[in-house]
Design a protein around this motif. Structure first.
Motif, PDB file in Angstrom:
ATOM      1  N   THR A 187      -7.454  -1.048   2.161  1.00 50.75           N
ATOM      2  CA  THR A 187      -6.150  -1.660   1.853  1.00 50.75           C
ATOM      3  C   THR A 187      -4.994  -0.775   2.304  1.00 50.75           C
ATOM      4  O   THR A 187      -4.008  -1.263   2.879  1.00 50.75           O
ATOM      5  N   LEU A 188      -5.083   0.518   2.062  1.00 49.16           N
ATOM      6  CA  LEU A 188      -3.991   1.426   2.407  1.00 49.16           C
ATOM      7  C   LEU A 188      -3.963   1.798   3.887  1.00 49.16           C
ATOM      8  O   LEU A 188      -3.002   2.418   4.344  1.00 49.16           O
ATOM      9  N   SER A 189      -5.007   1.446   4.631  1.00 54.05           N
ATOM     10  CA  SER A 189      -5.049   1.787   6.060  1.00 54.05           C
ATOM     11  C   SER A 189      -4.303   0.779   6.925  1.00 54.05           C
ATOM     12  O   SER A 189      -4.051   1.039   8.101  1.00 54.05           O
ATOM     13  N   PHE A 190      -3.911  -0.374   6.359  1.00 55.12           N
ATOM     14  CA  PHE A 190      -3.206  -1.381   7.138  1.00 55.12           C
ATOM     15  C   PHE A 190      -1.746  -0.971   7.382  1.00 55.12           C
ATOM     16  O   PHE A 190      -1.152  -0.256   6.578  1.00 55.12           O
ATOM     17  N   PRO A 191      -1.158  -1.460   8.476  1.00 58.73           N
ATOM     18  CA  PRO A 191       0.276  -1.212   8.693  1.00 58.73           C
ATOM     19  C   PRO A 191       1.120  -2.184   7.876  1.00 58.73           C
ATOM     20  O   PRO A 191       0.888  -3.393   7.885  1.00 58.73           O
ATOM     21  N   TYR A 192       2.088  -1.635   7.149  1.00 57.98           N
ATOM     22  CA  TYR A 192       3.017  -2.446   6.363  1.00 57.98           C
ATOM     23  C   TYR A 192       4.393  -2.302   6.990  1.00 57.98           C
ATOM     24  O   TYR A 192       5.172  -1.433   6.603  1.00 57.98           O
ATOM     25  N   CYS A 193       4.686  -3.161   7.970  1.00 56.28           N
ATOM     26  CA  CYS A 193       5.920  -2.991   8.733  1.00 56.28           C
ATOM     27  C   CYS A 193       7.041  -3.886   8.240  1.00 56.28           C
ATOM     28  O   CYS A 193       8.127  -3.890   8.811  1.00 56.28           O
TER      29      CYS A 193
END
Length: 306
Positions: free
Chosen positions: A159-165
């Motif tokens: 979950t935390l490895s995704f990009p949150y742009c």
């Protein structure tokens, strides 16, 4: 960059301030009740020789998990509301996701072990000391913690490895994997499929085993000649089924339902049940409906306070 929680429109400022105060007060009150109830349950099981049985050992583990679950959510939520910060660091967010998934997964397997314990006690009472030995209890408990920890580590890391742009505002009162996935600006199809597979392994398979155990128990109870023994067995198992229904029902609603932005408010309401209300209710369900626990509580009170 820290994550932040969504704020209310200014037009509802007064109502929201009042609601925040009440929510904070209720959250702290429920946390205290849960911690006191589960702590008392663990103490009674530890100090009373009549509760030194596999069933109560598993119950003490369940109480410990519930204490950790409520402590993971409520203190941070109350601090955010009282200090009006409504933010959490990425590390804190990851820790919350990891602990929630670890404790949730561990509890799934532990409830399965408790249903097996009741099945053996009612359907095979003469073989109970062999089929539910102390060594097996320790092995089952360790396995529950281990499998829950593996699930929590994998899902929190993914979950935390995704990009949150885009927006980093979570429409929730704590960090939960489905809420964060909605903010990802990349393709999450594979991860969502992986989550469904984990849900099948962690939820549906244990739930199927639990239902199978209680189906066999129900058949055995209906065949009992002694009405008193059947009533006692049914009363004990009904307490377990209430806990199973509350826990599995809410978690399956959150993690096994198609995600949409319209369901976020429903998710928040349902999350309250498995993170706050269930840990509060579990000690009450097991103590009020259990003659042995009530007897142990009476003896403990007489020994220390009367």
């Amino acid at each position: 960059e820290p994550w932040s929680m969504q704020t209310a429109p200014q037009v509802f400022l007064f109502a929201m301030v009042l609601m925040i105060f009440i929510t904070s007060l209720m959250g702290n009150t429920l946390m205290i009740i849960s911690l006191m109830g589960n702590t008392l349950m663990i103490i009674l099981i530890h100090v009373d020789p009549q509760l030194h049985m596999p069933m109560y050992f598993l119950l003490s583990q369940l109480s410990f998990m519930e204490m950790m679950l409520v402590s993971t959510i409520v203190p941070k939520m109350a601090a955010n509301y009282l200090l009006d910060t409504r933010s959490i660091s990425p590390t804190g967010c990851g820790v919350q996701i990891f602990l929630l998934l670890t404790l949730g997964g561990s509890e799934c397997f532990l409830l399965t072990a408790m249903s097996y314990d009741r099945y053996v006690a009612i359907c095979h009472p003469l073989c109970y000391p062999i089929l539910m030995s102390q060594k097996l209890c320790l092995l089952v408990t360790s396995g529950s913690w281990l499998l829950g920890g593996i699930d929590g580590l994998m899902q929190a890391g993914a979950t935390l490895s995704f990009p949150y742009c885009h927006s980093r505002e979570i429409n929730h009162f704590f960090c939960e994997a489905p809420s964060l996935v909605r903010l990802v600006c990349a393709d999450t199809t594979i991860f969502e499929f992986f989550m469904y597979v984990c849900c099948i392994l962690m939820l549906l398979i244990p739930l199927s085993l639990i239902l199978a155990s209680y189906s066999l128990i129900l058949a055995a109870v209906l065949c009992m000649r002694s009405a008193g023994a059947g009533k006692k067995a049914f009363k004990t198992c009904s307490s377990h089924l209430v806990v199973v229904g509350l826990f599995y029902g809410t978690i399956m609603f959150i993690y096994m339902r198609p995600k949409s932005n319209d369901s976020e408010d429903h998710d928040k309401v349902v999350s309250v049940f498995y993170t706050i209300f269930t840990p509060v209710l579990n000690p009450l369900i097991y103590s009020v409906r259990n003659k042995e626990v009530k007897g142990a509580l009476r003896r403990w009170l007489e020994r220390h306070f009367m």
